[in-house]
Design a protein around this motif. Structure first.
Motif, PDB file in Angstrom:
ATOM      1  N   GLY A 149       4.041  -7.093  -1.534  1.00  0.00           N
ATOM      2  CA  GLY A 149       2.868  -7.216  -1.853  1.00  0.00           C
ATOM      3  C   GLY A 149       2.374  -8.686  -1.782  1.00  0.00           C
ATOM      4  O   GLY A 149       3.112  -9.584  -2.032  1.00  0.00           O
TER       5      GLY A 149
ATOM      6  N   ARG B   2       0.453 -17.622   3.946  1.00  0.00           N
ATOM      7  CA  ARG B   2      -0.076 -16.329   4.378  1.00  0.00           C
ATOM      8  C   ARG B   2      -0.978 -16.241   5.706  1.00  0.00           C
ATOM      9  O   ARG B   2      -1.372 -17.348   6.015  1.00  0.00           O
TER      10      ARG B   2
ATOM     11  N   ARG C 194      -2.208  -1.537  12.055  1.00  0.00           N
ATOM     12  CA  ARG C 194      -1.859  -2.727  12.676  1.00  0.00           C
ATOM     13  C   ARG C 194      -0.584  -2.613  13.839  1.00  0.00           C
ATOM     14  O   ARG C 194       0.091  -2.125  13.567  1.00  0.00           O
TER      15      ARG C 194
ATOM     16  N   GLN D 191      -1.577   0.976   1.669  1.00  0.00           N
ATOM     17  CA  GLN D 191      -1.613  -0.243   0.672  1.00  0.00           C
ATOM     18  C   GLN D 191      -2.435   0.176  -0.650  1.00  0.00           C
ATOM     19  O   GLN D 191      -3.462   0.972  -0.326  1.00  0.00           O
TER      20      GLN D 191
ATOM     21  N   ALA E 152       8.592  -8.524   1.478  1.00  0.00           N
ATOM     22  CA  ALA E 152       7.564  -8.533   0.772  1.00  0.00           C
ATOM     23  C   ALA E 152       6.955  -7.261   0.367  1.00  0.00           C
ATOM     24  O   ALA E 152       6.767  -6.205   1.039  1.00  0.00           O
TER      25      ALA E 152
ATOM     26  N   GLY F 159      10.396  -0.929   7.116  1.00  0.00           N
ATOM     27  CA  GLY F 159       9.306  -1.335   6.360  1.00  0.00           C
ATOM     28  C   GLY F 159       8.100  -1.739   7.257  1.00  0.00           C
ATOM     29  O   GLY F 159       7.302  -2.525   6.468  1.00  0.00           O
ATOM     30  N   ARG F 160       8.211  -1.763   8.227  1.00  0.00           N
ATOM     31  CA  ARG F 160       6.803  -2.141   9.147  1.00  0.00           C
ATOM     32  C   ARG F 160       6.370  -0.704   9.908  1.00  0.00           C
ATOM     33  O   ARG F 160       7.088  -0.543  10.847  1.00  0.00           O
ATOM     34  N   TYR F 161       5.197  -0.351   9.449  1.00  0.00           N
ATOM     35  CA  TYR F 161       4.480   0.852  10.280  1.00  0.00           C
ATOM     36  C   TYR F 161       3.410   0.247  11.014  1.00  0.00           C
ATOM     37  O   TYR F 161       2.867  -0.879  10.488  1.00  0.00           O
TER      38      TYR F 161
HETATM   39  P1  AMP Z   1      -0.710  -8.311   3.849  1.00  0.00           P
HETATM   40  O1  AMP Z   1      -1.983  -7.214   3.681  1.00  0.00           O
HETATM   41  O2  AMP Z   1      -0.115  -8.446   5.266  1.00  0.00           O
HETATM   42  O3  AMP Z   1      -0.745  -9.249   2.627  1.00  0.00           O
HETATM   43  O4  AMP Z   1       0.380  -7.099   3.382  1.00  0.00           O
HETATM   44  C1  AMP Z   1       0.332  -6.563   1.760  1.00  0.00           C
HETATM   45  C2  AMP Z   1       1.708  -5.794   1.767  1.00  0.00           C
HETATM   46  O5  AMP Z   1       1.616  -4.592   2.594  1.00  0.00           O
HETATM   47  C3  AMP Z   1       2.975  -6.472   2.438  1.00  0.00           C
HETATM   48  O6  AMP Z   1       3.398  -7.436   1.243  1.00  0.00           O
HETATM   49  C4  AMP Z   1       3.803  -5.420   2.734  1.00  0.00           C
HETATM   50  O7  AMP Z   1       4.599  -4.797   1.496  1.00  0.00           O
HETATM   51  C5  AMP Z   1       2.824  -4.393   3.127  1.00  0.00           C
HETATM   52  N1  AMP Z   1       2.809  -4.281   4.655  1.00  0.00           N
HETATM   53  C6  AMP Z   1       2.114  -5.272   5.483  1.00  0.00           C
HETATM   54  N2  AMP Z   1       2.172  -4.836   6.697  1.00  0.00           N
HETATM   55  C7  AMP Z   1       2.859  -3.694   6.615  1.00  0.00           C
HETATM   56  C8  AMP Z   1       3.443  -2.862   7.704  1.00  0.00           C
HETATM   57  N3  AMP Z   1       2.937  -3.151   9.073  1.00  0.00           N
HETATM   58  N4  AMP Z   1       4.219  -1.637   7.438  1.00  0.00           N
HETATM   59  C9  AMP Z   1       4.182  -1.471   6.138  1.00  0.00           C
HETATM   60  N5  AMP Z   1       3.825  -2.350   5.280  1.00  0.00           N
HETATM   61  C10 AMP Z   1       3.278  -3.512   5.352  1.00  0.00           C
END
Ligand code: AMP
Length: 448
Positions: free
Chosen positions: A309, A282, A137, A151, A307, A144-146
């Motif tokens: 998950g 969401r 992404r 996942q 978050a 915490g955001r890469y």
């Molecule tokens: P999502 O698919 O957006 O529902 O994300 C599920 C989980 O993935 C979130 O709750 C975060 O813990 C993790 N997550 C989402 N985006 C990122 C990101 N850019 N970097 C790291 N972890 C992420």
């Protein structure tokens, strides 16, 4: 682990650029928001994935791996043209052909694609699947955001039953529990079915239209494209407005109400503590009925935590992809990067790929020649080792063993090579034992 400071640095910061070459592409640095996992972090990640797979198996899920690349329409049709994933975050791939491909930003749509492609509709339903790995992404990197995130996901396809929603939540919580998670709560909400969603969206639209002049630009745009998303706006002014927003529960039709009630009852039955969060919608268009998120908070800080998950039900995903009929499903994804970076994470050890407990020291030419035989014996005994074939001195190799923090060293010198023995030395007690090569595999199994 890449320090957060490093993530924040501009690509051409003096620290990271090449000497005398600061204007060129920093080839010796990973792309922004992406990182290498060095040994300790690799094990931490691998250990977590293995445990997650094991737990998913206990709950009846089977493995599946889909490609990292899909046709981009898989995501544009399903996530919603106005979703962050599609508008800002998707990595499009330039190819020499006509194909419009993208690096997968999320896992659910590809799983639905695979379910349809492989005729899983004719298997006993529901089909329970787990998968994991990197997702991409193009978001602003921060704690915490890469941009390459990891996942672990689970999906239950082919059932409308509310018990599947509860099973998904329960499985995710079991994984978090085994990883050592502390201080988290589960936020749950419902979007209802199509009919309920349309009615609610209509009510929200007329509510927000009255407040449009106060909404920030981003939320005004959402009002045009997807008013539901204004509910989880991060803007303070919108949060205030949201307090007066119509209540989604008033717009649920009878079957949507029934579904949600059953999910909550199942969660209570399983002893899952949850919070009703009416603002939780969401980011993706394809959710219907139950949506949930697991939030980790730090009790010493006031603000909401990260978050770990989240997931939800997606009964209209297949038809959004162009399949002639609806296929019900529910699933969730866990953010593995955030888990391994949490202070409570237990650093689970992988079962198959183990951190070596031995350092193999070889001294002299004679020993070096035979060292590969010793490595072969150790491999067959499933005993991984560290070693440096290029070093000769005992002191240097001992210092390396010390650095690797191994409990034992195996010393194989000139004399041992002639005698057919190996010295096994404990780094803690400094005691050592001379063991015949032929007995080595048996002997090391007796060591703790
Ligand atoms: P999502 O698919 O957006 O529902 O994300 C599920 C989980 O993935 C979130 O709750 C975060 O813990 C993790 N997550 C989402 N985006 C990122 C990101 N850019 N970097 C790291 N972890 C992420």
């Amino acid at each position: 682990m890449v320090s957060q400071d490093l993530l924040k640095q501009p690509l051409l910061s003096p620290k990271n650029s090449m000497p005398n070459d600061s204007k060129k592409t920093p080839l010796f640095q990973s792309p922004r928001g992406m990182r290498d996992l060095l040994e300790a972090d690799f094990y931490a990640m691998q250990g977590l994935f293995e445990r997650a797979q094991e737990i998913a198996t206990y709950y009846g899920f089977s493995p599946i791996a889909t490609p990292l690349i899909e046709y981009e329409e898989i995501f544009t049709r399903t996530s919603g043209e106005s979703s962050d994933i599609v508008t800002k975050e998707m990595y499009h791939i330039k190819t020499k052909g006509e194909d419009k491909l993208a690096l997968r930003p999320e896992g659910t749509a590809p799983i639905m694609r695979a379910y349809i492609e492989h005729g899983m509709r004719s298997m006993p339903q529901p089909v329970l699947l787990y998968y994991g790995g990197p997702f991409f992404r193009h978001d602003k990197p921060q704690k915490g955001r890469y941009r390459q995130l990891h996942q672990f996901g689970i999906e239950a396809l082919g059932t409308q039953k509310s018990i599947a929603d509860a099973l998904i939540i329960k499985t995710i919580l079991a994984i978090l529990h085994e990883a050592g998670a502390e201080n988290f709560f589960v936020d749950v909400n419902t979007i209802g079915d199509k009919e309920s969603r349309i009615a609610y969206t209509k009510a929200l639209t007329s509510f927000y239209k009255k407040h449009a002049h106060n909404l920030p630009r981003e939320d005004q745009e959402r009002l045009e494209k997807n008013p539901l998303r204004i509910l989880d706006s991060k803007h303070e002014i919108t949060k205030e407005i949201n307090e007066q927003a119509p209540d989604n529960m008033n717009f649920l039709n009878a079957s949507s109400k029934k579904h949600f009630k059953e999910v909550l009852e199942s969660l209570e039955e399983m002893g899952v503590h949850y919070r009703l969060n009416k603002q939780l919608v969401r980011g993706l268009d394809y959710y219907s009925h139950t949506v949930f998120e697991v939030i980790n908070y730090d009790p010493s800080e006031e603000h909401e935590g990260l978050a770990l998950g989240g997931g939800g039900r997606y009964d209209y995903l297949a038809s959004a992809m162009g399949y002639p009929q609806d296929i019900p499903g529910v699933g969730a994804g866990l953010g593995m990067d955030r888990i391994i970076e949490s202070s409570w994470y237990k650093r689970l050890t992988p079962r198959l790929i183990k951190k070596p407990k031995f350092y193999l020291i070889q001294l002299g030419f004679e020993a070096k020649l035979k060292t590969l035989n010793i490595l072969e014996i150790l491999r067959k005994a499933k005993c991984p080792v560290y070693q440096t074939l290029s070093k000769d001195r005992l002191s240097v190799q001992l210092a390396l063993a010390e650095k690797m923090n191994v409990p034992y060293v195996l010393i194989f010198g000139q004399r041992e090579a002639l005698d057919g023995t190996v010295i096994v030395r404990s780094m803690k007690t400094r005691k050592q034992e001379c063991v015949r090569v032929t007995e080595l595999a048996k002997y090391i199994k007796t060591l703790k």
